[in-house]
Design a protein around this motif. Sequence first.
Motif, PDB file in Angstrom:
ATOM      1  N   ASP A  85     -60.724   6.152   3.287  1.00  0.00           N
ATOM      2  CA  ASP A  85     -61.961   6.067   3.501  1.00  0.00           C
ATOM      3  C   ASP A  85     -61.769   5.561   4.906  1.00  0.00           C
ATOM      4  O   ASP A  85     -62.533   5.295   5.886  1.00  0.00           O
ATOM      5  N   ILE A  86     -60.400   4.913   5.670  1.00  0.00           N
ATOM      6  CA  ILE A  86     -59.856   4.281   7.140  1.00  0.00           C
ATOM      7  C   ILE A  86     -60.275   5.685   7.678  1.00  0.00           C
ATOM      8  O   ILE A  86     -59.557   6.265   7.678  1.00  0.00           O
ATOM      9  N   GLU A  87     -61.480   5.310   8.946  1.00  0.00           N
ATOM     10  CA  GLU A  87     -61.624   6.165  10.158  1.00  0.00           C
ATOM     11  C   GLU A  87     -60.358   6.256  11.157  1.00  0.00           C
ATOM     12  O   GLU A  87     -59.674   6.906  11.585  1.00  0.00           O
ATOM     13  N   GLU A  88     -59.568   4.436  11.596  1.00  0.00           N
ATOM     14  CA  GLU A  88     -59.053   4.755  12.229  1.00  0.00           C
ATOM     15  C   GLU A  88     -57.827   5.492  12.071  1.00  0.00           C
ATOM     16  O   GLU A  88     -57.089   4.973  11.742  1.00  0.00           O
ATOM     17  N   PRO A  89     -57.466   6.196  12.763  1.00  0.00           N
ATOM     18  CA  PRO A  89     -55.376   6.401  12.270  1.00  0.00           C
ATOM     19  C   PRO A  89     -54.713   5.999  12.415  1.00  0.00           C
ATOM     20  O   PRO A  89     -53.780   5.766  11.520  1.00  0.00           O
ATOM     21  N   ILE A  90     -54.441   5.424  13.417  1.00  0.00           N
ATOM     22  CA  ILE A  90     -53.189   4.307  13.053  1.00  0.00           C
ATOM     23  C   ILE A  90     -53.311   2.935  12.232  1.00  0.00           C
ATOM     24  O   ILE A  90     -52.537   3.036  11.151  1.00  0.00           O
ATOM     25  N   MET A  91     -54.205   2.922  12.155  1.00  0.00           N
ATOM     26  CA  MET A  91     -54.896   2.032  10.549  1.00  0.00           C
ATOM     27  C   MET A  91     -54.266   2.274   9.476  1.00  0.00           C
ATOM     28  O   MET A  91     -54.105   1.472   8.567  1.00  0.00           O
ATOM     29  N   GLN A  92     -55.146   4.146   9.228  1.00  0.00           N
ATOM     30  CA  GLN A  92     -55.027   4.558   7.954  1.00  0.00           C
ATOM     31  C   GLN A  92     -53.682   4.580   8.230  1.00  0.00           C
ATOM     32  O   GLN A  92     -53.053   4.602   6.625  1.00  0.00           O
ATOM     33  N   GLU A  93     -52.646   5.024   9.170  1.00  0.00           N
ATOM     34  CA  GLU A  93     -51.380   5.131   9.051  1.00  0.00           C
ATOM     35  C   GLU A  93     -50.503   3.922   8.223  1.00  0.00           C
ATOM     36  O   GLU A  93     -50.044   3.731   7.386  1.00  0.00           O
ATOM     37  N   ILE A  94     -50.672   2.967   9.209  1.00  0.00           N
ATOM     38  CA  ILE A  94     -50.314   1.697   8.402  1.00  0.00           C
ATOM     39  C   ILE A  94     -50.200   1.065   6.892  1.00  0.00           C
ATOM     40  O   ILE A  94     -49.610   0.493   6.196  1.00  0.00           O
ATOM     41  N   ARG A  95     -51.941   1.965   6.140  1.00  0.00           N
ATOM     42  CA  ARG A  95     -52.660   1.328   4.976  1.00  0.00           C
ATOM     43  C   ARG A  95     -51.149   2.277   4.107  1.00  0.00           C
ATOM     44  O   ARG A  95     -51.508   1.873   3.277  1.00  0.00           O
ATOM     45  N   TYR A  96     -51.420   3.996   4.636  1.00  0.00           N
ATOM     46  CA  TYR A  96     -50.631   4.723   3.715  1.00  0.00           C
ATOM     47  C   TYR A  96     -49.404   4.111   3.786  1.00  0.00           C
ATOM     48  O   TYR A  96     -48.692   3.852   1.885  1.00  0.00           O
ATOM     49  N   LEU A  97     -48.809   3.648   4.092  1.00  0.00           N
ATOM     50  CA  LEU A  97     -47.403   2.806   4.579  1.00  0.00           C
ATOM     51  C   LEU A  97     -47.334   1.775   3.415  1.00  0.00           C
ATOM     52  O   LEU A  97     -46.616   1.584   2.479  1.00  0.00           O
ATOM     53  N   ASP A  98     -48.236   0.940   3.771  1.00  0.00           N
ATOM     54  CA  ASP A  98     -48.604  -0.618   3.258  1.00  0.00           C
ATOM     55  C   ASP A  98     -48.463  -0.385   1.260  1.00  0.00           C
ATOM     56  O   ASP A  98     -47.657  -0.743   0.615  1.00  0.00           O
ATOM     57  N   LYS A  99     -49.364   0.835   1.051  1.00  0.00           N
ATOM     58  CA  LYS A  99     -49.763   1.314  -0.336  1.00  0.00           C
ATOM     59  C   LYS A  99     -48.099   2.110  -0.625  1.00  0.00           C
ATOM     60  O   LYS A  99     -48.320   2.086  -2.347  1.00  0.00           O
ATOM     61  N   MET A 100     -48.142   2.814  -0.223  1.00  0.00           N
ATOM     62  CA  MET A 100     -46.361   3.331  -0.311  1.00  0.00           C
ATOM     63  C   MET A 100     -45.504   2.418  -1.553  1.00  0.00           C
ATOM     64  O   MET A 100     -44.843   2.607  -1.987  1.00  0.00           O
ATOM     65  N   VAL A 101     -45.274   0.654  -0.454  1.00  0.00           N
ATOM     66  CA  VAL A 101     -44.111   0.043  -0.297  1.00  0.00           C
ATOM     67  C   VAL A 101     -44.993  -0.945  -1.264  1.00  0.00           C
ATOM     68  O   VAL A 101     -44.444  -1.111  -2.819  1.00  0.00           O
ATOM     69  N   ASP A 102     -45.920  -0.384  -1.950  1.00  0.00           N
ATOM     70  CA  ASP A 102     -47.211  -1.262  -3.126  1.00  0.00           C
ATOM     71  C   ASP A 102     -46.768  -0.634  -3.979  1.00  0.00           C
ATOM     72  O   ASP A 102     -45.710  -0.993  -5.129  1.00  0.00           O
ATOM     73  N   GLU A 103     -46.081   1.318  -4.254  1.00  0.00           N
ATOM     74  CA  GLU A 103     -46.461   1.710  -5.208  1.00  0.00           C
ATOM     75  C   GLU A 103     -44.542   1.392  -5.529  1.00  0.00           C
ATOM     76  O   GLU A 103     -44.504   1.447  -7.091  1.00  0.00           O
ATOM     77  N   LEU A 104     -43.915   1.707  -4.583  1.00  0.00           N
ATOM     78  CA  LEU A 104     -42.491   0.625  -4.913  1.00  0.00           C
ATOM     79  C   LEU A 104     -42.300  -0.232  -5.563  1.00  0.00           C
ATOM     80  O   LEU A 104     -41.431  -0.072  -6.448  1.00  0.00           O
ATOM     81  N   ALA A 105     -43.097  -0.749  -5.356  1.00  0.00           N
ATOM     82  CA  ALA A 105     -42.368  -2.493  -5.342  1.00  0.00           C
ATOM     83  C   ALA A 105     -43.513  -2.440  -7.474  1.00  0.00           C
ATOM     84  O   ALA A 105     -42.267  -3.313  -8.215  1.00  0.00           O
ATOM     85  N   LYS A 106     -44.349  -1.135  -8.109  1.00  0.00           N
ATOM     86  CA  LYS A 106     -44.677  -2.097  -8.566  1.00  0.00           C
ATOM     87  C   LYS A 106     -43.712  -0.578  -9.929  1.00  0.00           C
ATOM     88  O   LYS A 106     -44.525  -0.405 -11.074  1.00  0.00           O
ATOM     89  N   GLY A 107     -42.593   0.176  -9.307  1.00  0.00           N
ATOM     90  CA  GLY A 107     -41.998   0.008 -10.292  1.00  0.00           C
ATOM     91  C   GLY A 107     -42.391   2.506 -10.218  1.00  0.00           C
ATOM     92  O   GLY A 107     -41.402   3.253 -11.344  1.00  0.00           O
ATOM     93  N   LYS A 108     -42.810   2.831  -9.369  1.00  0.00           N
ATOM     94  CA  LYS A 108     -43.435   4.193  -8.946  1.00  0.00           C
ATOM     95  C   LYS A 108     -42.521   4.519  -9.048  1.00  0.00           C
ATOM     96  O   LYS A 108     -41.210   4.970  -8.327  1.00  0.00           O
ATOM     97  N   ALA A 109     -42.239   6.019  -9.634  1.00  0.00           N
ATOM     98  CA  ALA A 109     -40.812   6.395  -9.201  1.00  0.00           C
ATOM     99  C   ALA A 109     -40.935   7.203  -7.974  1.00  0.00           C
ATOM    100  O   ALA A 109     -41.765   8.146  -7.170  1.00  0.00           O
ATOM    101  N   MET A 110     -39.576   7.397  -7.546  1.00  0.00           N
ATOM    102  CA  MET A 110     -39.888   7.675  -6.050  1.00  0.00           C
ATOM    103  C   MET A 110     -40.741   9.295  -5.847  1.00  0.00           C
ATOM    104  O   MET A 110     -41.065   9.631  -4.727  1.00  0.00           O
ATOM    105  N   GLU A 111     -40.397  10.287  -6.296  1.00  0.00           N
ATOM    106  CA  GLU A 111     -40.813  11.370  -6.365  1.00  0.00           C
ATOM    107  C   GLU A 111     -42.415  11.406  -6.254  1.00  0.00           C
ATOM    108  O   GLU A 111     -43.028  12.340  -5.247  1.00  0.00           O
ATOM    109  N   LYS A 112     -42.951  10.704  -6.800  1.00  0.00           N
ATOM    110  CA  LYS A 112     -44.286  10.500  -6.625  1.00  0.00           C
ATOM    111  C   LYS A 112     -44.975   9.511  -5.483  1.00  0.00           C
ATOM    112  O   LYS A 112     -46.001   9.967  -5.313  1.00  0.00           O
ATOM    113  N   ILE A 113     -44.470   8.742  -5.519  1.00  0.00           N
ATOM    114  CA  ILE A 113     -44.274   8.058  -3.718  1.00  0.00           C
ATOM    115  C   ILE A 113     -44.311   8.457  -2.629  1.00  0.00           C
ATOM    116  O   ILE A 113     -45.012   8.266  -2.359  1.00  0.00           O
TER     117      ILE A 113
END
Length: 116
Positions: A85-113
Amino acid sequence: MTKHKIYSMSFASVYPHYITKAEKKGRTKEEVDEIIRWHTGLSQAQLEEHLEEKTDFETFFEEAPELHPSRKLIKGVVCGVRVEDIEEPIMQEIRYLDKMVDELAKGKAMEKILRG
């Protein structure tokens, strides 16, 4: 409109926090780098160059060779905000990256990340 403070922060200043977050949960720097390369289209050498040059977040994402089209499949909440739902493109990219790192730290498989 005033830009968010994070836009002018160097990517290199936040990068060690991504690594620490991953390593605390048994993941690796190499996996974090893989996520960043997948997201941005950067080579490892280009990523390291941005880190050495202390590129700010805005420039880091604006100069990304090819933002992965599947990043739009990333859904969820980071810092209390739904990334899709983030409308600002750069902020959305930053948060996409944050979310993927969160998923990695939570043990999600790389293929799913990497939305494979």
